[in-house]
Design a protein around this motif. Structure first.
Motif, short mmCIF file in Angstrom:
data_model
loop_
_atom_site.label_atom_id
_atom_site.label_comp_id
_atom_site.label_asym_id
_atom_site.label_seq_id
_atom_site.Cartn_x
_atom_site.Cartn_y
_atom_site.Cartn_z
N GLY A 179 -41.45 6.18 80.54
CA GLY A 179 -40.21 5.60 80.56
C GLY A 179 -39.66 4.59 81.84
O GLY A 179 -39.10 3.82 81.66
N ILE A 180 -39.72 5.40 82.85
CA ILE A 180 -39.17 4.74 84.00
C ILE A 180 -40.11 3.15 84.27
O ILE A 180 -39.61 2.38 84.79
CB ILE A 180 -39.56 5.63 85.34
N ALA A 181 -41.49 3.43 84.14
CA ALA A 181 -42.33 2.45 84.31
C ALA A 181 -41.97 1.32 83.39
O ALA A 181 -41.86 0.13 83.98
CB ALA A 181 -43.67 2.67 84.28
N LEU A 182 -41.99 1.37 82.03
CA LEU A 182 -41.72 0.37 81.21
C LEU A 182 -40.04 -0.19 81.51
O LEU A 182 -39.82 -1.31 81.39
CB LEU A 182 -41.66 1.06 79.75
N THR A 183 -39.22 0.88 81.68
CA THR A 183 -37.70 0.25 82.06
C THR A 183 -37.62 -0.44 83.13
O THR A 183 -37.04 -1.81 83.15
CB THR A 183 -36.99 1.56 82.05
#
Length: 416
Positions: A111-115
């Motif tokens: 989620g951090i990478a995509l966000t």
């Protein structure tokens, strides 16, 4: 007589009666996905961030409901108290740590990478940018940014730090042995700490006591004890006290989520009603009224709830903002919500499942290494070791209800 009453002899766990307290509770999955979707509704329709104008004009019928969607977080906390208490029964602190880390971090890292990538390439909504530099993103990978004063990559991540503090507190119970009595004592001590915290300057107490959120976790624990053993006046008293304490913070939580001006205009009764409905829903699960719900699709819905929560806010608001002038509002919200559900499922299947397994195996090896290099206890000092030894604790004649402590596999309503 409710469907479980009388099925368990006093002083014995539900496991000894032939009922499996760890059997999957599909109704909890349904509650979780419902809570997640109302949070999504709040972020996409209740807030104006994605639209650059008031959503009252765009969604006159839905907005009054969406404004209270933030209460899904409170319901999450009740479910968390229930599920964590269920999943740690018979486990050691090492087992607990392995379970939580392997469960939380893989989807969170994805989620951090995509966000971060979406906010980097589509920096359209400035209020979504809470991190000033890439080093802040790296700190977010630890999930500790809430304690270090670093901004969240996605603002919704603030709840994860609250969860971590709950795990740290409940690890004390695991260390002492997860028994009926210890859980009751934990609920009592935490309640006293949460009541005292706002009136003291002791910041560390306020940090861990979490007065605004403690009532929900504590109620969840009491509900699980009802489910595992049987409802008693003491457990109902714990739940009732927590419900009343939670009411004290409703107006403040409205100010936090809706702003001072809007929160003063709106009545508090819808928020209080949602909290009451949430408590009643978990009570229905605890008492067995929803045991007949065995819809297999709820297992998948429950599994994608956490990835959905991780990715929905910043990415979804950015996508809505990007296409707001090209697609009608309602179809746009429906499409983005559907896209977030699909993306959450992909994260669960392609990232969470394989990475969680590898992380779990690696951490278990580390825990075993610690155990191998821990000196054996001195003879006579390990009597009554409780769940830390993985043995059966034989109850004595004076032991309170449920003091029989059996090590057993617990299948959680959360994927562990």
């Amino acid at each position: 007589m409710h469907p479980r009453e009388g099925s368990v002899m006093p002083g014995f766990s539900r496991a000894s009666s032939g009922k499996e307290p760890g059997a999957r509770l599909f109704a909890l999955d349904g509650i979780r996905i419902t809570a997640a979707l109302v949070v999504v509704l709040y972020h996409y329709i209740g807030l104006n961030s994605a639209w650059d104008r008031s959503t009252a004009e765009l969604f006159p019928a839905l907005r009054p409901v969406a404004l209270f969607g933030w209460l899904g977080v409170e319901i999450f906390f009740v479910v968390s108290g229930f599920v964590i208490c269920m999943s740690v029964w018979g486990r050691t602190v090492g087992d607990f740590a392995v379970s939580r880390v392997s469960r939380l971090f893989p989807a969170y890292w994805a989620g951090i990478a995509l966000t971060a990538l979406v906010l980097w390439f589509l920096p359209e909504v400035q209020e979504l940018r809470h991190t000033e530099q890439w080093s802040d993103v790296l700190i977010n990978l630890t999930m500790m940014q809430g304690g270090l004063g670093v901004g969240h990559v996605d603002h919704s991540y603030w709840t994860l730090f609250v969860e971590l503090k709950f795990y740290a507190l409940f690890a004390i119970v695991v260390l002492c042995g997860v028994t009926y009595r210890n859980c009751i004592l934990f609920c009592g001590v935490w309640t006293l700490a949460a009541i005292a915290a706002p009136t003291t300057d002791f910041r560390l107490l306020h940090f861990f006591a979490m007065p605004q959120y403690a009532p929900y976790f504590i109620a969840g624990i009491a509900f699980y004890l009802m489910h595992r053993y049987r409802p008693t006046m003491l457990l109902w008293a714990i739940v009732g006290v927590q419900f009343l304490i939670a009411q004290h913070y409703v107006r403040g939580r409205m100010r936090m989520n809706l702003g001072l001006h809007l929160s003063e205009q709106l009545p508090t009764w819808p928020a209080r009603l949602v909290i009451a409905v949430g408590f009643l829903a978990i009570a229905a699960v605890a008492l067995g009224y929803l045991d007949r719900i065995q819809w297999r699709w709820l297992k998948t819905a429950g599994a994608i709830t956490y990835p959905l929560y991780i990715i929905h806010m910043a990415i979804g608001i950015t996508l809505i903002h990007h296409f707001r002038d090209r697609v009608p509002p309602l179809p746009l919200v429906a499409t983005v919500t559907a896209a977030m559900l699909v993306l959450a499922w992909l994260i669960h299947v392609c990232v969470e499942r394989p990475l969680s397994k590898r992380l779990r195996v690696g951490m278990r090896r580390g825990v075993e290494e610690i155990r191998r290099n821990t000196p054996a206890p001195v003879s006579g000092s390990d009597s009554g070791s409780g769940s830390g030894s993985g043995s059966v604790s034989v109850p004595n004649a004076r032991a309170p209800l449920g003091e029989l402590h059996v090590r057993e596999p617990a299948l959680s309503a959360f994927k562990r």
